[in-house]
Design a protein around this motif. Sequence first.
Motif, PDB file in Angstrom:
ATOM      1  N   GLN A  62       0.853  -1.191   0.000  1.00 49.19           N
ATOM      2  CA  GLN A  62       0.000   0.000   0.000  1.00 49.19           C
ATOM      3  C   GLN A  62       0.889   1.241   0.000  1.00 49.19           C
ATOM      4  O   GLN A  62       1.835   1.326   0.772  1.00 49.19           O
ATOM      5  N   ARG A  63       0.528   2.200  -0.866  1.00 51.87           N
ATOM      6  CA  ARG A  63       1.253   3.472  -0.888  1.00 51.87           C
ATOM      7  C   ARG A  63       0.298   4.565  -0.389  1.00 51.87           C
ATOM      8  O   ARG A  63      -0.743   4.789  -0.991  1.00 51.87           O
ATOM      9  N   HIS A  64       0.670   5.188   0.719  1.00 55.76           N
ATOM     10  CA  HIS A  64      -0.200   6.195   1.330  1.00 55.76           C
ATOM     11  C   HIS A  64       0.398   7.571   1.209  1.00 55.76           C
ATOM     12  O   HIS A  64       1.610   7.754   1.299  1.00 55.76           O
ATOM     13  N   ARG A  65      -0.509   8.564   1.064  1.00 57.35           N
ATOM     14  CA  ARG A  65      -0.098   9.974   1.027  1.00 57.35           C
ATOM     15  C   ARG A  65      -1.016  10.734   1.963  1.00 57.35           C
ATOM     16  O   ARG A  65      -2.235  10.639   1.837  1.00 57.35           O
ATOM     17  N   LEU A  66      -0.413  11.460   2.872  1.00 55.93           N
ATOM     18  CA  LEU A  66      -1.220  12.117   3.897  1.00 55.93           C
ATOM     19  C   LEU A  66      -0.672  13.525   4.112  1.00 55.93           C
ATOM     20  O   LEU A  66       0.534  13.718   4.162  1.00 55.93           O
ATOM     21  N   SER A  67      -1.539  14.502   4.252  1.00 53.52           N
ATOM     22  CA  SER A  67      -1.041  15.842   4.585  1.00 53.52           C
ATOM     23  C   SER A  67      -2.027  16.536   5.503  1.00 53.52           C
ATOM     24  O   SER A  67      -3.240  16.289   5.455  1.00 53.52           O
ATOM     25  N   GLY A  68      -1.503  17.416   6.343  1.00 51.84           N
ATOM     26  CA  GLY A  68      -2.364  18.134   7.281  1.00 51.84           C
ATOM     27  C   GLY A  68      -1.521  19.002   8.174  1.00 51.84           C
ATOM     28  O   GLY A  68      -0.386  19.335   7.847  1.00 51.84           O
ATOM     29  N   ASN A  69      -2.084  19.373   9.331  1.00 55.13           N
ATOM     30  CA  ASN A  69      -1.316  20.196  10.252  1.00 55.13           C
ATOM     31  C   ASN A  69      -1.676  19.896  11.693  1.00 55.13           C
ATOM     32  O   ASN A  69      -2.751  19.377  12.001  1.00 55.13           O
ATOM     33  N   CYS A  70      -0.714  20.221  12.575  1.00 58.42           N
ATOM     34  CA  CYS A  70      -0.917  20.117  14.011  1.00 58.42           C
ATOM     35  C   CYS A  70      -0.628  21.504  14.540  1.00 58.42           C
ATOM     36  O   CYS A  70       0.540  21.881  14.688  1.00 58.42           O
ATOM     37  N   ARG A  71      -1.670  22.309  14.772  1.00 61.15           N
ATOM     38  CA  ARG A  71      -1.554  23.729  15.117  1.00 61.15           C
ATOM     39  C   ARG A  71      -0.705  24.436  14.062  1.00 61.15           C
ATOM     40  O   ARG A  71      -1.069  24.468  12.907  1.00 61.15           O
ATOM     41  N   MET A  72       0.462  24.987  14.479  1.00 59.51           N
ATOM     42  CA  MET A  72       1.205  25.818  13.525  1.00 59.51           C
ATOM     43  C   MET A  72       2.158  25.018  12.638  1.00 59.51           C
ATOM     44  O   MET A  72       2.835  25.572  11.789  1.00 59.51           O
ATOM     45  N   ILE A  73       2.222  23.711  12.832  1.00 63.48           N
ATOM     46  CA  ILE A  73       3.152  22.905  12.048  1.00 63.48           C
ATOM     47  C   ILE A  73       2.385  22.096  11.008  1.00 63.48           C
ATOM     48  O   ILE A  73       1.447  21.369  11.341  1.00 63.48           O
ATOM     49  N   THR A  74       2.794  22.242   9.732  1.00 66.86           N
ATOM     50  CA  THR A  74       2.142  21.447   8.688  1.00 66.86           C
ATOM     51  C   THR A  74       3.061  20.300   8.297  1.00 66.86           C
ATOM     52  O   THR A  74       4.279  20.426   8.335  1.00 66.86           O
ATOM     53  N   PHE A  75       2.455  19.172   7.936  1.00 70.31           N
ATOM     54  CA  PHE A  75       3.250  18.009   7.566  1.00 70.31           C
ATOM     55  C   PHE A  75       2.703  17.385   6.291  1.00 70.31           C
ATOM     56  O   PHE A  75       1.532  17.516   5.958  1.00 70.31           O
ATOM     57  N   GLN A  76       3.612  16.685   5.601  1.00 64.70           N
ATOM     58  CA  GLN A  76       3.248  15.929   4.399  1.00 64.70           C
ATOM     59  C   GLN A  76       3.957  14.594   4.508  1.00 64.70           C
ATOM     60  O   GLN A  76       5.186  14.557   4.647  1.00 64.70           O
ATOM     61  N   LEU A  77       3.198  13.511   4.480  1.00 67.69           N
ATOM     62  CA  LEU A  77       3.816  12.203   4.639  1.00 67.69           C
ATOM     63  C   LEU A  77       3.538  11.307   3.447  1.00 67.69           C
ATOM     64  O   LEU A  77       2.450  11.346   2.873  1.00 67.69           O
ATOM     65  N   GLU A  78       4.544  10.507   3.120  1.00 67.38           N
ATOM     66  CA  GLU A  78       4.351   9.461   2.117  1.00 67.38           C
ATOM     67  C   GLU A  78       4.929   8.203   2.734  1.00 67.38           C
ATOM     68  O   GLU A  78       6.096   8.220   3.150  1.00 67.38           O
ATOM     69  N   PHE A  79       4.126   7.161   2.840  1.00 71.31           N
ATOM     70  CA  PHE A  79       4.683   5.947   3.418  1.00 71.31           C
ATOM     71  C   PHE A  79       4.111   4.717   2.724  1.00 71.31           C
ATOM     72  O   PHE A  79       3.076   4.771   2.073  1.00 71.31           O
ATOM     73  N   GLN A  80       4.844   3.608   2.888  1.00 70.11           N
ATOM     74  CA  GLN A  80       4.425   2.347   2.265  1.00 70.11           C
ATOM     75  C   GLN A  80       4.224   1.306   3.348  1.00 70.11           C
ATOM     76  O   GLN A  80       5.030   1.211   4.272  1.00 70.11           O
ATOM     77  N   ILE A  81       3.154   0.542   3.208  1.00 70.15           N
ATOM     78  CA  ILE A  81       2.892  -0.538   4.152  1.00 70.15           C
ATOM     79  C   ILE A  81       2.811  -1.842   3.380  1.00 70.15           C
ATOM     80  O   ILE A  81       2.080  -1.942   2.389  1.00 70.15           O
ATOM     81  N   LEU A  82       3.560  -2.833   3.859  1.00 67.81           N
ATOM     82  CA  LEU A  82       3.532  -4.147   3.224  1.00 67.81           C
ATOM     83  C   LEU A  82       2.676  -5.063   4.093  1.00 67.81           C
ATOM     84  O   LEU A  82       2.968  -5.272   5.267  1.00 67.81           O
ATOM     85  N   GLU A  83       1.595  -5.588   3.508  1.00 66.03           N
ATOM     86  CA  GLU A  83       0.709  -6.477   4.254  1.00 66.03           C
ATOM     87  C   GLU A  83       0.921  -7.893   3.767  1.00 66.03           C
ATOM     88  O   GLU A  83       0.774  -8.154   2.569  1.00 66.03           O
ATOM     89  N   ILE A  84       1.282  -8.788   4.694  1.00 68.98           N
ATOM     90  CA  ILE A  84       1.470 -10.185   4.320  1.00 68.98           C
ATOM     91  C   ILE A  84       0.451 -11.019   5.080  1.00 68.98           C
ATOM     92  O   ILE A  84       0.422 -10.997   6.310  1.00 68.98           O
ATOM     93  N   GLN A  85      -0.380 -11.713   4.328  1.00 75.95           N
ATOM     94  CA  GLN A  85      -1.405 -12.559   4.955  1.00 75.95           C
ATOM     95  C   GLN A  85      -1.054 -14.006   4.692  1.00 75.95           C
ATOM     96  O   GLN A  85      -1.006 -14.441   3.539  1.00 75.95           O
ATOM     97  N   ASN A  86      -0.769 -14.763   5.759  1.00 74.83           N
ATOM     98  CA  ASN A  86      -0.603 -16.197   5.591  1.00 74.83           C
ATOM     99  C   ASN A  86      -1.681 -16.906   6.415  1.00 74.83           C
ATOM    100  O   ASN A  86      -2.551 -16.257   6.979  1.00 74.83           O
ATOM    101  N   LYS A  87      -1.571 -18.248   6.481  1.00 72.44           N
ATOM    102  CA  LYS A  87      -2.660 -19.013   7.112  1.00 72.44           C
ATOM    103  C   LYS A  87      -2.911 -18.588   8.554  1.00 72.44           C
ATOM    104  O   LYS A  87      -4.043 -18.590   9.015  1.00 72.44           O
ATOM    105  N   GLU A  88      -1.802 -18.275   9.268  1.00 74.28           N
ATOM    106  CA  GLU A  88      -1.998 -18.002  10.704  1.00 74.28           C
ATOM    107  C   GLU A  88      -2.334 -16.553  10.990  1.00 74.28           C
ATOM    108  O   GLU A  88      -3.118 -16.263  11.873  1.00 74.28           O
ATOM    109  N   SER A  89      -1.669 -15.645  10.301  1.00 75.20           N
ATOM    110  CA  SER A  89      -1.809 -14.254  10.740  1.00 75.20           C
ATOM    111  C   SER A  89      -1.664 -13.272   9.591  1.00 75.20           C
ATOM    112  O   SER A  89      -1.301 -13.627   8.473  1.00 75.20           O
ATOM    113  N   LEU A  90      -1.965 -12.024   9.933  1.00 69.89           N
ATOM    114  CA  LEU A  90      -1.790 -10.914   8.995  1.00 69.89           C
ATOM    115  C   LEU A  90      -0.749  -9.982   9.611  1.00 69.89           C
ATOM    116  O   LEU A  90      -0.901  -9.569  10.761  1.00 69.89           O
TER     117      LEU A  90
END
Lengths: 287, 263
Positions: A62-90
């Motif tokens: 998964q490729r995510h893009r997120l932007s916003g602010n926390c009071r006076m600080i603005t942020f822009q994030l790009e991150f990747q999440i790898l999801e592996i699903q096997n028989k026992e777990s995710l």
Amino acid sequence: MYQSDSEGWASSKDLRSHLGHLESELRFLSTLTGISIRNYSMKTEDLTNTEKKEKSIMKVLQRHRLSGNCRMITFQLEFQILEIQNKESLSSVITDLNIIMEPTEYSELSEFVSRAEERRDLLMFFRSLHFFVEWCEYRKRTFEHFKERSGPARRGVTSLQPVVCRDWEAETKRLHSRDWSQDQCTKEKYPAAVHLPEGAASSCMAVRSTCQPGFELVIVWRVQIDEEGKVLPKLDLLPKAPQQALKLDRNRVLETAPLSFRALLGTLGIEAALESLIKSLCTADYD
Amino acid sequence: MEWANDGKTRGGVLAHLERLEIQVNRSRKNLEDLQRAQAVESALGTKIHKLRCLRDELRAEAKQRQARVKASTVNVEPDQTPEISEQEVAKRRKENVKAILQAYRFTGLSGKLTSRGVCVCISTAFEGNLLDSYFIDLVIQKPLRIHHHSIPVFIPLEELSAKYLQTNIQHFLFCLCEYLNAYAGRKYQADRLQSDFAAFLAGPLRRNSLCNLLSFTYKVEPRGQSFPFCARLLYKDLTTALPTDVTVTYQGKRKYCTFCSHD
């Protein structure tokens, strides 16, 4: 023709009310967390190949893009999440994290940001960001409070009793939410000139005595984020005095002032310590 | 005719010939220039003609389109067109808002409004590994109270809510987030130690439910004759996933002294 029109009209109303409900939920969440997410998008890429399918293992990137602010600080994030699903777990693992922050004048933040990126610790980033912003706002409010209350002395006023407290960290955290305007009993003015050299979001406060202009106390208040993402305030005192005064200082009061200040902080807490420090500059005027 | 040894006459003839030659060249050049100019003129003429045709075509097409637009707007009801585009906008905005609400879990705190108040979901992670999430259902009344929650009993929830819930709910939630993430991190590390380093462990890994006290025996080499060491890890600070005290002993005698990683 008429029927399709009325159906269209009804669903449009529903849509608008549903949208209104969602937007109020978003506003609520933004107020609750103090973090405002303005934009978000995600793309998924299926990395499962036939070999993995046989072993019933699914891999999705998964490729995510997120932007916003926390009071006076603005942020822009790009991150990747790898999801592996096997028989026992995710399992979900953040495999890449990129953070862009503004404003860049909070130098303490750039080191923290690179550490968060290295560790791919997205949650720690937001948690520490929140506490950092909280401490910066508290510092700003405290400095502004002392700046507003400084000026020429008024006669015949009572002075504050210092609050003695062992758990100064907890005390100062509790005092953030204190409403300064409710302080009716201490409308006195301090007989000292308080100056914020770096402006409103200053990390230091300079206190000069109005009767002894050669003396100055500079209180440096840094908000640091340690290796583990813990946000801690660090206060230091830098006294300044004319050469003649240093010569007369047989008890080495000025030399030991920074250490004594640290001890004072531990006993009184930040606000009371700063208050007593400002008052100590001009005790003669207080009769 | 006698070949008169007359330089003037000879010079005269040659000069005359030269003059004639020059005249011929000049007239030839003029002719060529004229021909070139005529060619250019005709080319430009054709171009002008082409452009005029194109202009006329475009004028005709523009007239046709205007007529078509006028005809179509007469048939369609005036208030239907803006509403369709408004709906599209609202739909897109709704999808965007839904996505943003989902994305809040990446901040550590997300939630859903309930009839009573809000159900907050706290997500945990350690070094990029997304771990369990916990929920806390709050009733928005005076005073604020916790309806129910999935927070483990060994996390100091009562203590935190007594200190901060009524005065600063944001601080309460983030503190809870800190404790839960630290616990999740310690638990993850302990689990990884048990599974990935099983070959090095000479006995079971003993731990408490908070995972802030670990005790185990390990060997430096998985196979081999190295002596087993006993390690005891204490995590005094419940908001971190790193130990504050580590003791390593060898055969009951302290090999290394305890050290504190925080002052």
